[in-house]
Design an enzyme around this catalytic site. Structure first.
Site, mmCIF file in Angstrom:
data_model
loop_
_atom_site.group_PDB
_atom_site.id
_atom_site.type_symbol
_atom_site.label_atom_id
_atom_site.label_comp_id
_atom_site.label_asym_id
_atom_site.label_seq_id
_atom_site.Cartn_x
_atom_site.Cartn_y
_atom_site.Cartn_z
ATOM 1 N N GLU A 1 -31.137 -30.654 -35.599
ATOM 2 C CA GLU A 1 -30.061 -31.331 -34.880
ATOM 3 C C GLU A 1 -30.653 -32.165 -33.745
ATOM 4 O O GLU A 1 -30.349 -33.350 -33.590
ATOM 5 C CB GLU A 1 -29.091 -30.287 -34.334
ATOM 6 C CG GLU A 1 -27.955 -30.863 -33.504
ATOM 7 C CD GLU A 1 -27.131 -29.778 -32.831
ATOM 8 O OE1 GLU A 1 -26.023 -30.109 -32.363
ATOM 9 O OE2 GLU A 1 -27.577 -28.614 -32.754
ATOM 10 N N HIS A 2 -31.493 -31.542 -32.933
ATOM 11 C CA HIS A 2 -32.213 -32.216 -31.856
ATOM 12 C C HIS A 2 -33.710 -32.037 -32.084
ATOM 13 O O HIS A 2 -34.166 -30.905 -32.287
ATOM 14 C CB HIS A 2 -31.886 -31.619 -30.486
ATOM 15 C CG HIS A 2 -30.432 -31.434 -30.205
ATOM 16 N ND1 HIS A 2 -29.761 -30.256 -30.481
ATOM 17 C CD2 HIS A 2 -29.517 -32.273 -29.647
ATOM 18 C CE1 HIS A 2 -28.503 -30.363 -30.113
ATOM 19 N NE2 HIS A 2 -28.324 -31.588 -29.617
#
Length: 459
Positions: free
Chosen positions: A349-350
């Site tokens: 996601e990050h």
């Protein structure tokens, strides 16, 4: 002294010297299994059925059951929204306004242009981008307050040109049954005046199907109009509800627990790596915090800093639980090339890149919701004021999906405009293909347009 129940157990997965396929890498990177369970799905199906059949009465019962509040109608009064903004801490207001400004700048630049091509003389094909009619945004309560999620969901919808945006957030027992005042204030800053005190799966259902107008002993109960797209984060019940209503409405994603991966080399600063892993771990005990590096010494240094910094953080127990879970840990690789392969398999996601020449390394990564380059671009920046959007794909879905953006709230309409001569020029191709597919009526539909001409030519 850390108690045994919350001792840090940040594990290491050593992949040095191993040649692994993409499937193998996906199997070994730290990540929880996707949450499944018939009990959750059965519960959500029950909520869907109750809300669809019971309307506002069902919403009231669910508010009492899950939120401990008595509720007649969930619409938040306009004066409550105004009062929340008036009483907002000036520093928080200033921060939200700056977050809105930057997010809007980025979102407005994303809107795709309409395109028109001319495949032949008199032939024109256009793709026109049209905003959806209405959007329902869900902002959770729970372990934290998320005014930033109001910004991240509403701003791109507004930039897309959506005319009707409604917001729902759980009623708070200690706020007279209204959503958290900071959520209401963020809505006010964005000009959102249609706000509902509805929590969890029932909010998704209310937006997906709408609630018909009604009346009780106290008077009329205004309708909630159905939305075309429902967005916003939430727990497994919210995610399950979104999955079950997908097809009735569009959704942003069926999100899982939040996660961070950090690709770092020996030159990375261990105190920064540790701080960023902890910042993600404080979201949830199921949050994933993963370090990918070719430096055993960095892993040792980061593990030491994690222990030190976790002791000082407010949500220590939650952080230690997340860092010690099987979804977190360090992955030791032979070199940065191998690290990039691991990051692409993980599809975070990050993803933070803390390596020498971080920008060029980041440019080689294919799979990530958002990539944060160098020491001064932490995930916390993206969460609030980078201008980017923090609603991002989780659980490896960044391999094939994107974060929330303006296109989430747009649909592409194709417009075909051919003249008689332009259709005539391809009529034989249509006949050939329709016959090849054994769909001769398709070809007939074209040829009938030229019947009169054919008759005249025979005469």
């Amino acid at each position: 002294m850390t108690s045994p129940a919350t001792a840090l157990d940040f594990r290491t997965i050593d992949l040095r010297g191993r040649s692994l396929s993409l499937a193998d890498l996906r199997a070994v990177v730290p990540r929880l299994e996707a949450e499944q369970g018939s009990a959750v799905e059965d519960a959500v199906r029950g909520i869907i059925a109750d809300v669809r059949s019971g309307g506002f009465a069902a919403l009231s019962l669910l508010a009492e059951k899950f939120d401990g509040v008595t509720q007649r109608h969930p619409r938040v009064p306009a004066e409550a929204i105004s009062e929340a903004l008036e009483s907002l801490n000036p520093r928080v207001r200033e921060a939200l306004e700056e977050s809105i400004r930057r997010a809007r700048l980025f979102a407005e630049a994303q809107r795709p242009a309409d395109v028109t091509v001319h495949p032949g003389d008199g032939a024109k094909v256009t793709q026109r981008w049209v905003p959806v009619r209405r959007v329902g945004v869900y902002v959770p309560g729970g372990l934290a307050v998320y005014p930033s999620s109001v910004v991240m969901n509403v701003v791109p919808a507004q930039a897309a040109g959506v005319a009707s945006i409604a917001l729902a957030s759980p009623p708070q027992h200690d706020n007279e049954g209204l959503p958290h005042p900071t959520i209401l204030a963020a809505a006010a800053l964005l000009g959102i005046d249609e706000v509902y005190a509805i929590g969890g799966a029932q909010a998704v259902v209310a937006f997906a199907y709408g609630i018909a107008a009604g009346e009780d002993a106290e008077g009329p109960l205004p309708a909630i109009e159905p939305a075309d797209v429902v967005t916003g984060p939430g727990n497994i019940f919210v995610a399950t509800a979104k999955r079950l209503v997908k097809g009735v409405v569009g959704i942003d994603a069926e999100a899982g627990p939040t996660e961070i991966a950090i690709l770092a080399d020996a030159g990375a600063r261990p105190e920064l790596v540790a701080a960023d892993l902890i910042s993600q771990a404080e979201h949830d005990t199921r949050a994933g915090s993963v370090l990918v590096t070719d430096s055993p010494e960095l892993i040792d240094a980061v593990r030491e800093r994690l222990g030190e910094q976790a002791e000082l953080t407010k949500h220590r127990e939650r952080v230690l639980a997340a860092l010690s879970g099987r979804q977190s840990g360090a992955v030791l690789v032979d070199d940065i090339d191998a690290g990039i392969a691991v990051c692409d398999a993980y599809a975070a996601e990050h993803l933070e890149v803390m390596t020498q020449d971080a920008a060029s390394v980041a440019a080689r990564v294919r799979n990530a919701g958002a990539i944060f380059v160098g020491d001064y671009s932490p995930v916390s920046l993206g969460d609030y004021t980078a201008g980017s959007n923090h609603v991002l794909p989780t659980s490896g879905t960044a391999a094939f999906s994107s974060g929330l953006n303006v296109a989430t709230f747009l649909k592409a309409v194709q417009i075909i405009d051919y003249s008689e001569a332009a259709l005539d020029a391809v009529a034989q191709h249509i006949r050939s293909l329709s016959d090849a597919e054994d769909l001769p009526a398709h070809g007939d539909a074209v040829e009938r347009r030229f019947v009169e001409r054919a008759v005249e030519s025979r005469n």
